[in-house]
Design a protein around this motif. Sequence first.
Motif, short mmCIF file in Angstrom:
data_model
loop_
_atom_site.label_atom_id
_atom_site.label_comp_id
_atom_site.label_asym_id
_atom_site.label_seq_id
_atom_site.Cartn_x
_atom_site.Cartn_y
_atom_site.Cartn_z
N LEU A 10 -38.57 -47.61 44.50
CA LEU A 10 -37.65 -48.68 44.14
C LEU A 10 -36.40 -48.13 43.46
CD1 LEU A 10 -40.18 -51.34 42.79
CD2 LEU A 10 -39.02 -51.32 45.00
N LEU A 11 -36.59 -47.12 42.61
CA LEU A 11 -35.43 -46.53 41.95
C LEU A 11 -34.57 -45.75 42.94
CD1 LEU A 11 -37.00 -45.35 38.58
CD2 LEU A 11 -35.47 -47.30 38.96
N ALA A 12 -35.20 -45.12 43.92
CA ALA A 12 -34.43 -44.39 44.93
C ALA A 12 -33.57 -45.34 45.75
CB ALA A 12 -35.38 -43.60 45.83
N ILE A 13 -34.12 -46.51 46.06
CA ILE A 13 -33.35 -47.52 46.78
C ILE A 13 -32.17 -47.98 45.94
CG2 ILE A 13 -33.42 -49.90 47.64
CD1 ILE A 13 -36.27 -49.34 48.62
N TYR A 14 -32.44 -48.27 44.67
CA TYR A 14 -31.34 -48.71 43.80
C TYR A 14 -30.27 -47.62 43.70
CZ TYR A 14 -28.57 -49.73 39.73
OH TYR A 14 -27.50 -49.93 38.90
N ASP A 15 -30.67 -46.39 43.50
CA ASP A 15 -29.69 -45.31 43.36
C ASP A 15 -28.82 -45.18 44.61
OD1 ASP A 15 -30.61 -44.72 40.84
OD2 ASP A 15 -31.89 -43.06 41.48
N LYS A 185 -30.10 -54.47 32.22
CA LYS A 185 -28.97 -53.92 32.99
C LYS A 185 -29.42 -53.51 34.38
CE LYS A 185 -26.24 -52.31 29.04
NZ LYS A 185 -25.62 -51.12 28.37
N LEU A 186 -30.59 -52.90 34.49
CA LEU A 186 -31.10 -52.49 35.79
C LEU A 186 -31.38 -53.71 36.65
CD1 LEU A 186 -32.24 -50.42 37.81
CD2 LEU A 186 -34.43 -50.60 36.60
N PHE A 187 -32.09 -54.71 36.11
CA PHE A 187 -32.41 -55.91 36.88
C PHE A 187 -31.14 -56.64 37.31
CE2 PHE A 187 -36.99 -56.87 35.24
CZ PHE A 187 -37.40 -55.63 35.70
N ASN A 188 -30.17 -56.67 36.41
CA ASN A 188 -28.90 -57.33 36.70
C ASN A 188 -28.23 -56.70 37.93
OD1 ASN A 188 -25.97 -57.59 36.63
ND2 ASN A 188 -26.14 -58.44 34.57
N ASP A 189 -28.00 -55.40 37.86
CA ASP A 189 -27.25 -54.77 38.95
C ASP A 189 -28.10 -54.60 40.21
OD1 ASP A 189 -24.68 -53.67 39.77
OD2 ASP A 189 -25.74 -51.75 39.92
N TYR A 190 -29.41 -54.44 40.06
CA TYR A 190 -30.27 -54.28 41.23
C TYR A 190 -30.20 -55.54 42.10
CZ TYR A 190 -34.09 -51.78 43.64
OH TYR A 190 -34.85 -51.07 44.55
N HIS A 191 -30.32 -56.69 41.48
CA HIS A 191 -30.23 -57.93 42.25
C HIS A 191 -28.87 -58.05 42.93
CE1 HIS A 191 -29.37 -62.42 42.42
NE2 HIS A 191 -30.27 -62.20 43.36
N ALA A 192 -27.80 -57.71 42.20
CA ALA A 192 -26.47 -57.78 42.79
C ALA A 192 -26.33 -56.82 43.97
CB ALA A 192 -25.42 -57.45 41.72
N GLN A 193 -26.92 -55.62 43.86
CA GLN A 193 -26.87 -54.65 44.96
C GLN A 193 -27.61 -55.19 46.19
OE1 GLN A 193 -25.08 -51.96 44.92
NE2 GLN A 193 -24.69 -51.63 42.74
N ILE A 194 -28.74 -55.85 45.96
CA ILE A 194 -29.50 -56.43 47.06
C ILE A 194 -28.67 -57.47 47.80
CG2 ILE A 194 -31.48 -57.94 47.58
CD1 ILE A 194 -33.00 -56.39 45.36
N VAL A 195 -27.98 -58.32 47.04
CA VAL A 195 -27.13 -59.33 47.66
C VAL A 195 -26.03 -58.67 48.48
CG1 VAL A 195 -25.50 -61.21 47.20
CG2 VAL A 195 -27.63 -61.06 45.90
N ARG A 196 -25.43 -57.63 47.92
CA ARG A 196 -24.36 -56.92 48.65
C ARG A 196 -24.90 -56.33 49.95
NH1 ARG A 196 -19.64 -54.02 47.05
NH2 ARG A 196 -18.67 -53.25 48.98
N LEU A 197 -26.07 -55.71 49.90
CA LEU A 197 -26.66 -55.13 51.11
C LEU A 197 -27.00 -56.21 52.12
CD1 LEU A 197 -27.79 -52.61 52.57
CD2 LEU A 197 -29.99 -53.09 51.46
#
Length: 233
Positions: A10-15, A185-197
Amino acid sequence: MRPKPLTGDLLAIYDALHAAFGHQHWWPAKTPFETMVGAILTQNVSWTNAAQAIANLEAAGMLDPDLLAAADTGDIARLIIPSRFYNQKAERIQEFAGIYVAEFQADPAVMAAVETGALRERLLAVRGFGKETVDTILLYACRKPVFVVDAYTRRIFSRYGLLPEKVSYDRTQRLFSDHLPPDVKLFNDYHAQIVRLGKTACRKSPLCDRCPIRRVCGSLRCAAADQMSRYDP
């Protein structure tokens, strides 16, 4: 279906997402209350439409919990037409504003001080509030480590075999809450990254050549990408 997913995956995906898209700077609001209203307005509509409705409320001097709680729902509805379903949303905004004033003194700090589980149950009891709306308020307005789930989340992570295709909100949420540190902070940006993808690449008809996580550390493979590669070797 993969075995129990690992924190490292999960962290690799976020990164990979963060490296490709940069920090998303969510939620785009000036105040916690604006975030709360935005969470209602964005139900079943794009953020662009919700943002226009918020701008209308602000221009009319109505982006205030006391004023919204006391306002006629018809007056609210006329201002939020861009958000669609504006009559229903006007009722939800008025009811929530009343609760925010009466129970939390219109103070985001008072609201955030309530224990997370208890606050989540209280907000879920508000008419028209589903889990995504409530969790958006908890994470982005109250800064509580609650992972927000949407249709993009289910689509992307089922394609990676981390979830079944038809998966519940709660099970999807547990994928992240059970395997990531409870970091706002991680949950915040992770969700935003998912939406962008989800908007740019992992669509219903995926554009896999644009996907920054098509291959992550050689350990995760996307079923949609594999299927497309069979037709386009």
